[in-house]
Design an enzyme around this catalytic site. Structure first.
Site, short mmCIF file in Angstrom:
data_model
loop_
_atom_site.label_atom_id
_atom_site.label_comp_id
_atom_site.label_asym_id
_atom_site.label_seq_id
_atom_site.Cartn_x
_atom_site.Cartn_y
_atom_site.Cartn_z
N GLY A 53 0.83 -1.20 0.00
CA GLY A 53 0.00 0.00 0.00
C GLY A 53 0.86 1.25 0.00
CB CYS A 54 0.19 4.69 -1.17
SG CYS A 54 -1.45 5.00 -0.45
CE1 TYR A 55 -1.53 8.26 3.27
CE2 TYR A 55 -3.38 6.74 3.30
CZ TYR A 55 -2.89 8.02 3.14
OH TYR A 55 -3.75 9.05 2.84
#
Length: 319
Positions: free
Chosen positions: A120-122
């Protein structure tokens, strides 16, 4: 059944019209892959999707979680490898986590795996900051952590882009969300950062299209004895020495962080901002949520996975 051959691998993108799918196709231009998608009238046809999933070398899933799980269940060709860009399998047994910089073994694990979950990005930012400190023994596993992050509105997906760029949310400067403290990225962060305690994660969307800034504040007295901002910086510098896509900003507090600074790239910039007088440190990361946080990372993982296709070797079991 597709054969493992020394020509460009066939990629089938399931979910090619979403934010990640569209950006992935753009980033794959000029890359040594033959990209296949379904025509509009067949995108929701189960039989057409099943045939395409089983008739490629690597299936790339740019789908919601439930649809990704369904797609994986349809893959019955043992020669097909899967890269899942959803969050459905990021902590699932039998899936390799697609963050090549996690440790020195991870690129080889990704290259050999039949099932790879794109991060995921975060979590890409949080894990990149925390995992080296955990591995070095500087950060206690049970340390209570609060993670704050702001992403561009493209992090909401295609619907979010249309809502902002269509004018519906254009006047909103910042939206803090996830206050139920059940954000789906938290288990991923906890698992891959090797944390014993569930971190508090407070995300937000800013009124700009893409780019993330993520910060984690620490008190040095709660870390391993002798911890300093310089020591944390040196630990990250050693871990990412020679990395193509992750860079460490020079030691010292930056004046400011621009979440859009690396947009359009697959790079991520890490910073350790410390104050010796107060004994406090802020770990910071900047990346493009559509780049290193999504499609850019997928291209990086596909390049690793393609090695086994191009050399004519049948993929081994997932790590």
């Amino acid at each position: 059944m597709p054969s493992m051959r020394c020509m460009d691998p066939i990629l089938f993108i399931d979910g090619d019209q979403g934010t990640t799918g569209l950006d992935l196709q753009r980033r794959l231009l000029g890359q040594p892959f033959r990209v296949r998608t379904l025509p509009p009238e067949q995108r929701k046809d189960p039989d057409a999707r099943r045939d395409a999933l089983n008739g490629c070398d690597i299936a790339v899933l740019c789908l919601p979680d439930a649809a990704a799980r369904e797609a994986v269940a349809w893959v019955d060709n043992p020669a097909v490898r899967v890269l899942d860009a959803s969050s459905a399998h990021r902590t699932a047994p039998g899936w390799v986590y697609g963050l090549p910089e996690l440790d020195t073994r991870q690129p080889a694990c990704i290259a050999a795996a039949t099932r790879v979950s794109n991060p995921g990005c975060y979590p890409t930012a949080a894990v990149a900051l925390l995992r080296p400190l955990r591995d070095a023994g500087l950060l206690p596993a049970d340390l209570p952590l609060a993670i704050h992050a702001v992403s561009g509105y493209s992090g909401q997906g295609r619907a979010g882009v249309e809502r902002f760029e269509g004018g519906e949310a254009a006047a909103t400067a910042l939206q803090v969300y996830g206050l139920g403290l059940e954000h789906k990225h938290v288990p991923e962060i906890q698992h891959h950062a090797s944390l014993a305690e569930r971190p508090v994660f407070v995300p937000a969307y800013g009124n700009y299209r893409q780019g993330i800034v993520l910060t984690i504040a620490l008190h040095l007295r709660l870390l391993a004895p002798g911890s300093t901002a310089a020591r944390l910086h040196d630990c990250l510098a050693a871990h990412y020495a020679g990395s193509e896509f992750i860079e460490l900003q020079a030691a010292g507090a930056p004046g400011e962080l621009d979440p859009q600074a690396l947009n359009g790239t697959n790079r991520m910039r890490l910073t350790v901002a410390g104050n010796d007088r107060t004994g406090q440190v802020v770990l910071c990361a900047v990346l493009d949520n559509l780049g290193k946080g999504a499609a850019g990372a997928a291209v990086q993982n596909l390049a690793l996975m393609a090695r086994h296709v191009e050399t004519g070797r049948v993929p081994g079991p997932a790590g």
